[in-house]
Enzyme design. Structure first.
Site, PDB file in Angstrom:
ATOM      1  CE  LYS A  76     109.222  71.459 -31.156  1.00 15.56           C
ATOM      2  NZ  LYS A  76     108.324  70.847 -30.212  1.00 15.56           N
ATOM      3  NE  ARG A 133     110.076  63.921 -25.846  1.00 15.03           N
ATOM      4  CZ  ARG A 133     108.935  64.109 -26.457  1.00 15.03           C
ATOM      5  NH1 ARG A 133     108.859  64.872 -27.525  1.00 15.03           N
ATOM      6  NH2 ARG A 133     107.845  63.552 -26.003  1.00 15.03           N
ATOM      7  CG  HIS A 164     102.561  66.960 -18.893  1.00 15.34           C
ATOM      8  ND1 HIS A 164     103.887  67.358 -18.855  1.00 15.34           N
ATOM      9  CD2 HIS A 164     102.135  67.224 -20.150  1.00 15.34           C
ATOM     10  CE1 HIS A 164     104.233  67.848 -20.036  1.00 15.34           C
ATOM     11  NE2 HIS A 164     103.179  67.772 -20.844  1.00 15.34           N
ATOM     12  CG  LEU A 165      96.493  69.020 -17.260  1.00 14.78           C
ATOM     13  CD1 LEU A 165      95.404  69.819 -16.545  1.00 14.78           C
ATOM     14  CD2 LEU A 165      95.976  67.635 -17.651  1.00 14.78           C
ATOM     15  N   GLY A 166      99.183  69.522 -21.431  1.00  8.37           N
ATOM     16  CA  GLY A 166      99.667  70.336 -22.555  1.00  8.37           C
ATOM     17  C   GLY A 166      98.872  69.960 -23.792  1.00  8.37           C
ATOM     18  CG  ASN A 167      99.520  71.129 -27.870  1.00  9.52           C
ATOM     19  OD1 ASN A 167      98.422  71.675 -27.870  1.00  9.52           O
ATOM     20  ND2 ASN A 167     100.625  71.747 -28.235  1.00  9.52           N
ATOM     21  NE  ARG A 185      98.603  62.746 -28.999  1.00  5.79           N
ATOM     22  CZ  ARG A 185      99.659  62.887 -28.203  1.00  5.79           C
ATOM     23  NH1 ARG A 185      99.864  62.060 -27.220  1.00  5.79           N
ATOM     24  NH2 ARG A 185     100.490  63.876 -28.391  1.00  5.79           N
ATOM     25  CG  PHE A 191      92.389  74.289 -22.782  1.00  5.99           C
ATOM     26  CD1 PHE A 191      91.843  73.020 -22.695  1.00  5.99           C
ATOM     27  CD2 PHE A 191      91.924  75.270 -21.912  1.00  5.99           C
ATOM     28  CE1 PHE A 191      90.871  72.725 -21.753  1.00  5.99           C
ATOM     29  CE2 PHE A 191      90.960  74.979 -20.968  1.00  5.99           C
ATOM     30  CZ  PHE A 191      90.432  73.708 -20.886  1.00  5.99           C
ATOM     31  N   GLY A 240     101.285  73.559 -20.504  1.00  8.33           N
ATOM     32  CA  GLY A 240     100.564  74.738 -21.002  1.00  8.33           C
ATOM     33  C   GLY A 240      99.240  75.032 -20.317  1.00  8.33           C
ATOM     34  CG  ASN A 249      99.982  79.267 -18.877  1.00 10.77           C
ATOM     35  OD1 ASN A 249     100.581  80.155 -18.280  1.00 10.77           O
ATOM     36  ND2 ASN A 249     100.580  78.408 -19.672  1.00 10.77           N
TER      37      ASN A 249
HETATM   38  P1  ADP Z   1     103.162  70.698 -25.655  1.00 14.26           P
HETATM   39  O1  ADP Z   1     102.482  69.448 -25.188  1.00 14.26           O
HETATM   40  O2  ADP Z   1     103.157  70.869 -27.141  1.00 14.26           O
HETATM   41  O3  ADP Z   1     104.485  70.984 -25.003  1.00 14.26           O
HETATM   42  P2  ADP Z   1     102.190  72.917 -24.054  1.00 14.26           P
HETATM   43  O4  ADP Z   1     102.610  72.373 -22.750  1.00 14.26           O
HETATM   44  O5  ADP Z   1     102.865  74.134 -24.576  1.00 14.26           O
HETATM   45  O6  ADP Z   1     102.164  71.815 -25.183  1.00 14.26           O
HETATM   46  O7  ADP Z   1     100.620  73.216 -23.936  1.00 14.26           O
HETATM   47  C1  ADP Z   1      99.876  73.676 -25.023  1.00 14.26           C
HETATM   48  C2  ADP Z   1      98.472  73.939 -24.548  1.00 14.26           C
HETATM   49  O8  ADP Z   1      98.517  74.884 -23.476  1.00 14.26           O
HETATM   50  C3  ADP Z   1      97.559  74.511 -25.613  1.00 14.26           C
HETATM   51  O9  ADP Z   1      96.292  73.890 -25.536  1.00 14.26           O
HETATM   52  C4  ADP Z   1      97.428  75.963 -25.189  1.00 14.26           C
HETATM   53  O10 ADP Z   1      96.178  76.497 -25.537  1.00 14.26           O
HETATM   54  C5  ADP Z   1      97.542  75.873 -23.704  1.00 14.26           C
HETATM   55  N1  ADP Z   1      97.966  77.152 -23.138  1.00 14.26           N
HETATM   56  C6  ADP Z   1      99.137  77.775 -23.322  1.00 14.26           C
HETATM   57  N2  ADP Z   1      99.129  78.990 -22.710  1.00 14.26           N
HETATM   58  C7  ADP Z   1      97.919  79.104 -22.138  1.00 14.26           C
HETATM   59  C8  ADP Z   1      97.262  80.118 -21.377  1.00 14.26           C
HETATM   60  N3  ADP Z   1      97.881  81.262 -21.071  1.00 14.26           N
HETATM   61  N4  ADP Z   1      96.002  79.876 -20.971  1.00 14.26           N
HETATM   62  C9  ADP Z   1      95.377  78.729 -21.267  1.00 14.26           C
HETATM   63  N5  ADP Z   1      95.919  77.756 -21.989  1.00 14.26           N
HETATM   64  C10 ADP Z   1      97.167  77.934 -22.422  1.00 14.26           C
END
Ligand code: ADP
Length: 395
Positions: free
Chosen positions: A15, A90, A207-210, A240, A281, A328, A332
């Site tokens: 990326k 990175r 930090h709550l993403g993937n 995980r 999520f 994410g 959100n």
């Molecule tokens: P990464 O760790 O790959 O950078 P992100 O920070 O983009 O990931 O987070 C991805 C997660 O955020 C996924 O579980 C996705 O479902 C969730 N997510 C993204 N947009 C929303 C939203 N509008 N509402 C709820 N969950 C969301």
């Protein structure tokens, strides 16, 4: 005009973002994925928002960068005219060696490769990208920005595992922590939002993403974080498991699982996926809202784990000035934020439901005016931070 090219590579993907370091504007961005497979994919987005998507065959990281160069040319600006002043890479694992962004020379590139022993899923691909990018842009400085560097300030009590010291030292087994670039930029932006020096604040960043991790930050320095030797420890994530009694692995090995089985189980078939079959999520929340018991349990465990770390870090920091949600899910999903902070009035943590529900973008406060702790949502931007640190190092 000068710009910084930020590279975030994996074993099978590259990326890239071209960033104006003054304004943090995205001048272009793109993605090349399925490197090494019979059919890969390229997506390139120009600064004007125009997007090109095409199927490409990409043998290796060098070929991926060649594709990037062609995409820039097709979009109207050959790479030579982009004014690239530096390339920021990175790098996931910097071990105990790298506590700061580091200019890449042959020795540093070799060290990054050697650290692949600790991060086999990440560093080898990042090393290949570094080699390819240095060949393509030989006249500009290349800088490595490490996910682990921000956590090098953790005290020994926080980063040590209680195993035989000789084994720990021989194999480099300790907690390194990851997502450091995100925790760093988010904690700094939270301080800016609050109009207070970061040195005066105790913060807990979620930090709550993937991938997901929590970080306890005192005076702008990481003092504890939930990811450990690898990005597997700690919170429940998309795929995980997070924390697990290590005896589970011994048990499964004795029952006939292979090492690869366990790797797949813990890194790809656990977390939200393990409960529900999906790691996204949004889908889990939709299923839970529709009455799916497995999805509801997944969210309960997810939230329970976050609260366990929140409690631990409130004690480690002796209280908190700010709790900050990012990435994410954190940015959100208002319901998760409400569930994480529910019933914590005794700790001085009160969410304002209307503020929490507001879909406004940017940094914002979601706590009520009478909350002793500021609860914030602050968008993360790891690429902008990599560009900032790259520019900071090379001037
Ligand atoms: P990464 O760790 O790959 O950078 P992100 O920070 O983009 O990931 O987070 C991805 C997660 O955020 C996924 O579980 C996705 O479902 C969730 N997510 C993204 N947009 C929303 C939203 N509008 N509402 C709820 N969950 C969301």
């Amino acid at each position: 005009m000068s710009s910084i090219l930020v590279i975030n590579a994996g074993s099978s993907s590259v990326k890239y973002q071209l960033i104006d370091p003054q304004t943090e504007a995205r001048l272009a961005s793109g993605l090349i994925e399925r490197i090494g497979e019979p059919e890969g994919r390229l997506v390139h987005r120009g600064g004007d928002g125009r997007e090109e998507e095409r199927r490409v065959r990409v043998a290796d990281h060098t070929a991926a960068f060649a594709q990037m160069v062609e995409a820039f040319a097709r979009a109207g600006t050959p790479v030579a005219e982009l004014g690239i002043a530096a390339v920021g890479h990175r790098v996931v694992q910097g071990g105990s060696v790298f506590a700061a962004p580091t200019r890449i020379d042959d020795v540093v590139a070799e060290q990054i490769l050697e650290m692949g022993a600790l991060a086999p899923l990440h560093n080898p691909g990042q090393h290949q990208a570094i080699v390819a990018a240095r060949a393509l842009f030989p006249d500009v400085p290349h800088v490595a920005v490490f996910d682990t560097a921000f956590h090098q300030t953790m005290p020994q009590a926080a980063y040590s595992y209680a195993i035989d010291t000789r084994v720990a030292e021989r194999y480099g087994i300790r907690r390194y922590g990851f997502h450091g670039t995100s925790h760093q930029v988010v904690s700094r932006r939270a301080a800016e939002f609050l109009g207070r020096p970061v040195e005066s604040l105790r913060q807990i960043v979620l930090h709550l993403g993937n991938g997901a991790s929590a970080c306890a930050i005192e005076a702008g320095r990481s003092v504890d974080t939930s990811m450990g030797f690898t990005p597997l420890e700690g919170l429940v994530m998309g795929t995980r498991s997070g924390d697990l009694d290590p005896s589970v692995l011994l048990h499964l090995l004795r029952e006939g699982s292979s090492i690869d089985d366990l790797d797949r189980l813990l890194n790809h078939e656990s977390g939200l996926v393990g409960f529900t079959g999906t790691g996204d999520f949004r889908d889990v929340r939709t299923a839970a809202d529709a009455g799916d018991a497995a999805a509801a349990l997944a969210i309960e465990v997810y939230v329970h784990r976050i609260r366990r770390y929140l409690g631990a870090y409130l004690v480690e920091l002796g209280g908190a000035d700010a709790i900050v949600f990012t990435a994410g899910v954190g940015e959100n999903n208002a319901a998760v934020r409400a569930e994480v902070c529910a019933g914590l009035e005794w700790f001085g943590i009160r969410i304002d439901p209307a503020r929490n529900a507001s879909g406004a973008g940017g940094a914002r406060r979601i706590s009520s005016d009478d909350s002793r702790v500021d609860v914030l949502v602050v968008p993360t931007d790891e690429e902008a931070e990599i560009a900032r640190q790259t520019r900071g190092l090379v001037g």
